[in-house]
Design a protein around this motif. Sequence first.
Motif, PDB file in Angstrom:
ATOM      1  N   ARG A 116     -42.095   5.337 -15.069  1.00 60.16           N
ATOM      2  CA  ARG A 116     -40.977   6.236 -14.283  1.00 60.16           C
ATOM      3  C   ARG A 116     -39.955   6.223 -15.132  1.00 60.16           C
ATOM      4  NH1 ARG A 116     -38.905   3.031  -9.224  1.00 60.16           N
ATOM      5  NH2 ARG A 116     -38.009   4.982  -8.782  1.00 60.16           N
ATOM      6  N   VAL A 117     -39.580   5.491 -16.264  1.00 55.78           N
ATOM      7  CA  VAL A 117     -38.413   5.743 -17.016  1.00 55.78           C
ATOM      8  C   VAL A 117     -38.732   6.988 -18.067  1.00 55.78           C
ATOM      9  CG1 VAL A 117     -37.255   4.905 -19.123  1.00 55.78           C
ATOM     10  CG2 VAL A 117     -37.644   3.336 -17.298  1.00 55.78           C
ATOM     11  N   ILE A 118     -39.951   6.968 -18.264  1.00 57.74           N
ATOM     12  CA  ILE A 118     -40.506   8.095 -19.180  1.00 57.74           C
ATOM     13  C   ILE A 118     -40.170   9.540 -18.449  1.00 57.74           C
ATOM     14  CG2 ILE A 118     -42.636   9.374 -20.370  1.00 57.74           C
ATOM     15  CD1 ILE A 118     -43.420   6.076 -20.959  1.00 57.74           C
ATOM     16  N   GLU A 119     -40.739   9.440 -17.136  1.00 62.08           N
ATOM     17  CA  GLU A 119     -40.614  10.578 -16.316  1.00 62.08           C
ATOM     18  C   GLU A 119     -39.233  11.043 -16.013  1.00 62.08           C
ATOM     19  OE1 GLU A 119     -42.551   9.440 -12.624  1.00 62.08           O
ATOM     20  OE2 GLU A 119     -44.612   9.421 -13.463  1.00 62.08           O
ATOM     21  N   ALA A 120     -38.361   9.968 -15.914  1.00 63.92           N
ATOM     22  CA  ALA A 120     -36.752  10.540 -15.825  1.00 63.92           C
ATOM     23  C   ALA A 120     -36.393  11.054 -16.961  1.00 63.92           C
ATOM     24  CB  ALA A 120     -35.933   9.077 -15.475  1.00 63.92           C
ATOM     25  N   LEU A 121     -36.643  10.626 -18.076  1.00 67.32           N
ATOM     26  CA  LEU A 121     -36.285  11.263 -19.433  1.00 67.32           C
ATOM     27  C   LEU A 121     -36.705  12.588 -19.313  1.00 67.32           C
ATOM     28  CD1 LEU A 121     -36.158   8.131 -21.661  1.00 67.32           C
ATOM     29  CD2 LEU A 121     -34.165   9.245 -20.988  1.00 67.32           C
ATOM     30  N   ARG A 122     -38.180  12.775 -19.285  1.00 66.32           N
ATOM     31  CA  ARG A 122     -38.680  14.106 -19.292  1.00 66.32           C
ATOM     32  C   ARG A 122     -38.158  15.006 -18.406  1.00 66.32           C
ATOM     33  NH1 ARG A 122     -44.157  12.253 -19.252  1.00 66.32           N
ATOM     34  NH2 ARG A 122     -44.242  12.229 -16.996  1.00 66.32           N
ATOM     35  N   GLU A 123     -37.702  14.427 -17.265  1.00 67.54           N
ATOM     36  CA  GLU A 123     -37.309  15.500 -16.466  1.00 67.54           C
ATOM     37  C   GLU A 123     -35.834  15.771 -16.606  1.00 67.54           C
ATOM     38  OE1 GLU A 123     -37.251  16.067 -11.134  1.00 67.54           O
ATOM     39  OE2 GLU A 123     -38.236  14.538 -12.328  1.00 67.54           O
ATOM     40  N   TRP A 182     -27.348   3.644 -17.417  1.00 69.21           N
ATOM     41  CA  TRP A 182     -26.848   3.737 -16.015  1.00 69.21           C
ATOM     42  C   TRP A 182     -27.262   5.204 -15.301  1.00 69.21           C
ATOM     43  CZ3 TRP A 182     -24.450   1.333 -12.223  1.00 69.21           C
ATOM     44  CH2 TRP A 182     -23.970   2.044 -11.220  1.00 69.21           C
ATOM     45  N   THR A 183     -27.500   6.263 -16.083  1.00 68.39           N
ATOM     46  CA  THR A 183     -27.846   7.422 -15.605  1.00 68.39           C
ATOM     47  C   THR A 183     -29.441   7.217 -15.264  1.00 68.39           C
ATOM     48  OG1 THR A 183     -26.465   8.884 -16.805  1.00 68.39           O
ATOM     49  CG2 THR A 183     -28.262   9.777 -15.761  1.00 68.39           C
ATOM     50  N   VAL A 184     -30.114   6.461 -15.979  1.00 71.81           N
ATOM     51  CA  VAL A 184     -31.505   6.336 -15.936  1.00 71.81           C
ATOM     52  C   VAL A 184     -32.030   5.483 -14.493  1.00 71.81           C
ATOM     53  CG1 VAL A 184     -34.057   5.402 -16.716  1.00 71.81           C
ATOM     54  CG2 VAL A 184     -32.629   6.826 -18.135  1.00 71.81           C
ATOM     55  N   SER A 185     -31.009   4.305 -14.371  1.00 65.51           N
ATOM     56  CA  SER A 185     -31.099   3.586 -13.324  1.00 65.51           C
ATOM     57  C   SER A 185     -30.813   4.272 -12.009  1.00 65.51           C
ATOM     58  CB  SER A 185     -30.163   2.513 -13.470  1.00 65.51           C
ATOM     59  OG  SER A 185     -28.892   2.697 -13.367  1.00 65.51           O
ATOM     60  N   TYR A 192     -30.608   7.980 -24.739  1.00 69.84           N
ATOM     61  CA  TYR A 192     -32.033   7.908 -25.125  1.00 69.84           C
ATOM     62  C   TYR A 192     -32.868   9.292 -24.884  1.00 69.84           C
ATOM     63  CZ  TYR A 192     -31.081   2.892 -24.967  1.00 69.84           C
ATOM     64  OH  TYR A 192     -30.524   1.676 -25.210  1.00 69.84           O
ATOM     65  N   ARG A 193     -33.590   9.613 -25.691  1.00 67.75           N
ATOM     66  CA  ARG A 193     -34.462  10.883 -25.575  1.00 67.75           C
ATOM     67  C   ARG A 193     -35.828  10.622 -25.914  1.00 67.75           C
ATOM     68  NH1 ARG A 193     -36.033  14.045 -29.424  1.00 67.75           N
ATOM     69  NH2 ARG A 193     -35.558  13.401 -31.670  1.00 67.75           N
ATOM     70  N   LEU A 194     -36.731  11.298 -25.351  1.00 62.04           N
ATOM     71  CA  LEU A 194     -38.267  10.982 -25.433  1.00 62.04           C
ATOM     72  C   LEU A 194     -38.619  11.613 -26.893  1.00 62.04           C
ATOM     73  CD1 LEU A 194     -40.000  11.773 -22.245  1.00 62.04           C
ATOM     74  CD2 LEU A 194     -39.820   9.778 -23.490  1.00 62.04           C
TER      75      LEU A 194
END
Length: 338
Positions: free
Chosen positions: A264-271, A278-281, A320-322
């Motif tokens: 889900r963290v990867i999906e959030a960064l991808r999208e 904080w933004t990812v959370s 953080y970026r993928l």
Amino acid sequence: MDLTRIPLGNTVFEGENNAYLVEGEVTTLVDVGASTETVRADLEDGLDEAGVALSEIDRILLTHWHSDHCGLAGELQAESDATVYAHEDDAAVIAGDDDAIADLHDLRDRRFREWGIPEDKLDELRAVQSDFEAVAGDPADVETLADGDRITAGDEELETIHLPGHAAGHVAFAFDRESEDPSEIGAAPRSEIFVGDVILPEYTPNVGGADLRLDEPLERYVESLDRLAARDFDLAWPGHRDPIDDPSGRARVIREHHLDRTRRVIEALREYGPADAWTVSAHLFGELEHIHILHGPGEAYAHLDHLERVGAVEREDFEYRLVDSDPDVEALFPNTKY
């Protein structure tokens, strides 16, 4: 083993706590609860029902430094002269060492800035933390334990197992126990364990926010889950709520939960592109309040930190970026096999 679970009320932290009374030659409490009048009354009621006076407590074993597990240790020690034991990584905080407490506060301030928690949420969180510190109780004189140490409780010997992740110095205490079922006379002893907050029956322990002192918090926690699962205990006595009949199964479920959260963290960064913790959370959990203002970005940070360490993301300042838009998440957690 003459073992009694003593449920303790909990109005400050999430979930009902447990203290465990082990009677025998060395009368022992495993965890003691937060320093509040209601928790103290619950503990005393449990001791009274077991016919044990507070003055008879010889030893207090603490699974970790969080106040809902160790808050009463100092005052109980003062009244009973019990010896208090905790892992060497948590002992200084439990003992109220000024340098250890100051370092913890400094680390909190730095992490909160790095994670990008908004100022209004920081104000709310500081109020919550003030409530938590109010139930931390008196410092205790602490004897230290390390992984593999054996220590007597009641008439039995417990094995100390260091299982960090939720806390740096989190330990569990393993023992063998003869069945009380008459039909099982002569059967092999059951292997049981006091697990504190390593695994819990109804929700997953927080990783990342619960103890900011840990390096590589997610990796250390998954390793602890693997180690616990590999022991195949018959029963676990957790720090909150009811006993766990299949500790290995529960450890595997929580392990898979963290792999899913990594996805889900990867999906959030991808999208949504590069983001701070904080933004990812916010993408993972939505609006955060109360202690979740700490636990939400802390959990996101633990996963982002792990992804950075294994090369799946890169960090610039605190965003953080993928690097790999579709990593093999299973391969990112190659720890001990079950």
